[in-house]
Each structure stands twice: as structure tokens, then as C-alpha cells.
Motif scaffolding. Structure first.
Motif, short mmCIF file in Angstrom:
data_model
loop_
_atom_site.label_atom_id
_atom_site.label_comp_id
_atom_site.label_asym_id
_atom_site.label_seq_id
_atom_site.Cartn_x
_atom_site.Cartn_y
_atom_site.Cartn_z
N UNK A 33 0.83 -1.21 0.00
CA UNK A 33 0.00 0.00 0.00
C UNK A 33 0.86 1.25 0.00
N UNK A 34 2.04 1.16 0.61
CA UNK A 34 3.01 2.24 0.60
C UNK A 34 4.39 1.60 0.39
N UNK A 35 5.03 1.94 -0.71
CA UNK A 35 6.33 1.36 -1.03
C UNK A 35 7.42 2.01 -0.16
N UNK A 36 8.42 1.22 0.21
CA UNK A 36 9.54 1.74 1.00
C UNK A 36 10.73 2.01 0.09
N UNK A 37 11.68 2.77 0.62
CA UNK A 37 12.90 3.03 -0.14
C UNK A 37 13.68 1.75 -0.40
N UNK A 38 13.58 0.79 0.50
CA UNK A 38 14.24 -0.50 0.28
C UNK A 38 13.67 -1.22 -0.93
N UNK A 39 12.34 -1.21 -1.04
CA UNK A 39 11.69 -1.87 -2.18
C UNK A 39 11.99 -1.14 -3.49
N UNK A 40 11.91 0.18 -3.47
CA UNK A 40 12.23 0.95 -4.67
C UNK A 40 13.71 0.82 -5.01
N UNK A 41 14.53 0.79 -3.98
CA UNK A 41 15.97 0.62 -4.19
C UNK A 41 16.29 -0.71 -4.84
N UNK A 42 15.53 -1.74 -4.49
CA UNK A 42 15.73 -3.06 -5.11
C UNK A 42 15.49 -2.98 -6.62
N UNK A 43 14.39 -2.36 -7.01
CA UNK A 43 14.07 -2.25 -8.44
C UNK A 43 15.12 -1.44 -9.18
N UNK A 44 15.52 -0.33 -8.59
CA UNK A 44 16.50 0.55 -9.23
C UNK A 44 17.89 -0.08 -9.27
N UNK A 45 18.33 -0.66 -8.16
CA UNK A 45 19.66 -1.27 -8.10
C UNK A 45 19.77 -2.47 -9.05
N UNK A 46 18.71 -3.23 -9.19
CA UNK A 46 18.73 -4.34 -10.15
C UNK A 46 18.80 -3.81 -11.58
N UNK A 47 18.07 -2.75 -11.87
CA UNK A 47 18.10 -2.14 -13.20
C UNK A 47 19.50 -1.63 -13.54
N UNK A 48 20.18 -1.06 -12.54
CA UNK A 48 21.52 -0.50 -12.74
C UNK A 48 22.63 -1.55 -12.61
N UNK A 49 22.25 -2.80 -12.34
CA UNK A 49 23.19 -3.91 -12.14
C UNK A 49 24.13 -3.66 -10.97
N UNK A 50 23.64 -2.99 -9.94
CA UNK A 50 24.43 -2.79 -8.73
C UNK A 50 24.36 -4.02 -7.83
N UNK A 51 23.25 -4.75 -7.92
CA UNK A 51 23.05 -5.99 -7.16
C UNK A 51 22.37 -7.00 -8.07
N UNK A 52 22.43 -8.26 -7.69
CA UNK A 52 21.67 -9.26 -8.46
C UNK A 52 20.27 -9.39 -7.86
N UNK A 53 19.41 -10.09 -8.54
CA UNK A 53 18.01 -10.14 -8.11
C UNK A 53 17.76 -10.96 -6.86
N UNK A 54 18.78 -11.60 -6.33
CA UNK A 54 18.60 -12.34 -5.08
C UNK A 54 18.96 -11.49 -3.86
N UNK A 55 19.39 -10.25 -4.06
CA UNK A 55 19.74 -9.36 -2.96
C UNK A 55 18.49 -8.97 -2.18
N UNK A 56 18.69 -8.64 -0.92
CA UNK A 56 17.57 -8.19 -0.09
C UNK A 56 17.27 -6.73 -0.41
N UNK A 57 16.14 -6.26 0.08
CA UNK A 57 15.76 -4.86 -0.12
C UNK A 57 16.79 -3.93 0.52
N UNK A 58 17.26 -4.29 1.71
CA UNK A 58 18.22 -3.45 2.42
C UNK A 58 19.56 -3.43 1.69
N UNK A 59 20.02 -4.57 1.21
CA UNK A 59 21.28 -4.62 0.46
C UNK A 59 21.20 -3.76 -0.81
N UNK A 60 20.09 -3.86 -1.50
CA UNK A 60 19.91 -3.08 -2.73
C UNK A 60 19.86 -1.60 -2.42
N UNK A 61 19.14 -1.23 -1.36
CA UNK A 61 19.04 0.17 -0.97
C UNK A 61 20.42 0.71 -0.60
N UNK A 62 21.18 -0.06 0.15
CA UNK A 62 22.52 0.37 0.56
C UNK A 62 23.42 0.58 -0.65
#
Length: 156
Positions: A33-62
Motif C-alpha cells: 500500500x506504501x512502497x519503501x525506499x528499500x523496495x524501490x531501491x531493489x528495483x532501481x539497483x537491479x536495473x543498474x546492475x548494482x546488485x543481483x536479483x537475489x539481494x535483499x531490499x536493504x542490500x539493494x538500498x545500501x
């Protein structure tokens, strides 16, 4: 002929198994219902190839925060506002920046730019929190605007 179909089936089924966790995370994001920066960070970091898709939301955000896409003043559990979403999407997808955004790098001007391009509803307020579904709609529009979703290779 039978071996060909078996190999074809295995070849086609492999991507579904390898992206199972990613699909679970995307479903979780869509249903939020309300997206977090961790969730948005996951989508963005995967798009930028900063993390792989098995990373957690916190890892991707970091990873995204370490690359300067997100301010150090927010945490992975904070709710995303439309202006925060616009700032991350503008940086992730290389959306043309308005004059004021180039000068200030303020998410507010990224929000206004995405509104003028039609990616964000004209009735949206920059301080409203964003649902997962609405965030995915904005991301989808940003992909189209950036030319990544179009069939022509050159983009704009």
C-alpha cells in the motif's frame, strides 16, 4: 523429435526457475500500500546492475545509497513520496532533466519534470506516499520515456 521438444521445454523453463525470488519480490512490491525506499531501491539497483536479483531490499538500498542515487538522510524502511520516486527514477533511467533540476538536483524538480512528461499524474502531490502499483506504473512510464522500452535501439 521428442528430444528436441524436451530440450526446448527445459530451455524455456529454466528462466522461470531462476527468477522465482525476483518474482516474489516484485509481487510483494506491487501489493504494498506504501512502497519503501528499500523496495524501490531493489528495483532501481537491479536495473543498474548494482546488485543481483537475489539481494535483499536493504542490500539493494545500501548499494543505491552508496552510489549517490539516494540521500543519506533516508533509510530503507522509510515510505517513498512521489518526489523521492521521481528523483530515483530520473537518475536510474536518465530522464532529461529540467533546467532547475540540473542546477539544484532537488527531487522536487524531478517530480515536476516527470509530471510534465506524463509519467506522474498531474493531480499527484510531491509529498504523498506511493503505493507499489503506482510506483510500478511510474517506472514503466519512465522506461518508455527513456527509450529503453521502445523497439528502436537509438532511443531519443
Amino acid at each position: 523429435m521428442r528430444k528436441f521438444f524436451v530440450l526446448l521445454l527445459v530451455f524455456l523453463a529454466f528462466p522461470f526457475f531462476s527468477f522465482a525470488q525476483s518474482a516474489d519480490k516484485v509481487t510483494e512490491i506491487l501489493e504494498a500500500e506504501e512502497i519503501t525506499y528499500g523496495q524501490l531501491g531493489y528495483l532501481s539497483a537491479c536495473e543498474l546492475s548494482l546488485v543481483n536479483d537475489s539481494a535483499s531490499f536493504v542490500e539493494a538500498f545500501t548499494a543505491l545509497q552508496n552510489e549517490g542515487y539516494v540521500s543519506k538522510s533516508v533509510s530503507a524502511g522509510d515510505k517513498v513520496t512521489y518526489k523521492g520516486l521521481a528523483g530515483i527514477c530520473s537518475k536510474t533511467y536518465g530522464i532529461r532533466k529540467s533546467f532547475l533540476y540540473r542546477i539544484t538536483s532537488a527531487d522536487r524538480y524531478a517530480f515536476r519534470q516527470l509530471q510534465s512528461l506524463g509519467a506522474v499524474s498531474s493531480s499527484a502531490d510531491p509529498l504523498w506516499t506511493v503505493s507499489g502499483y503506482d510506483a510500478m506504473c511510474v517506472i514503466s512510464q519512465c522506461i518508455e520515456i527513456s527509450g529503453q522500452g521502445s523497439s528502436n535501439e537509438g532511443g531519443e
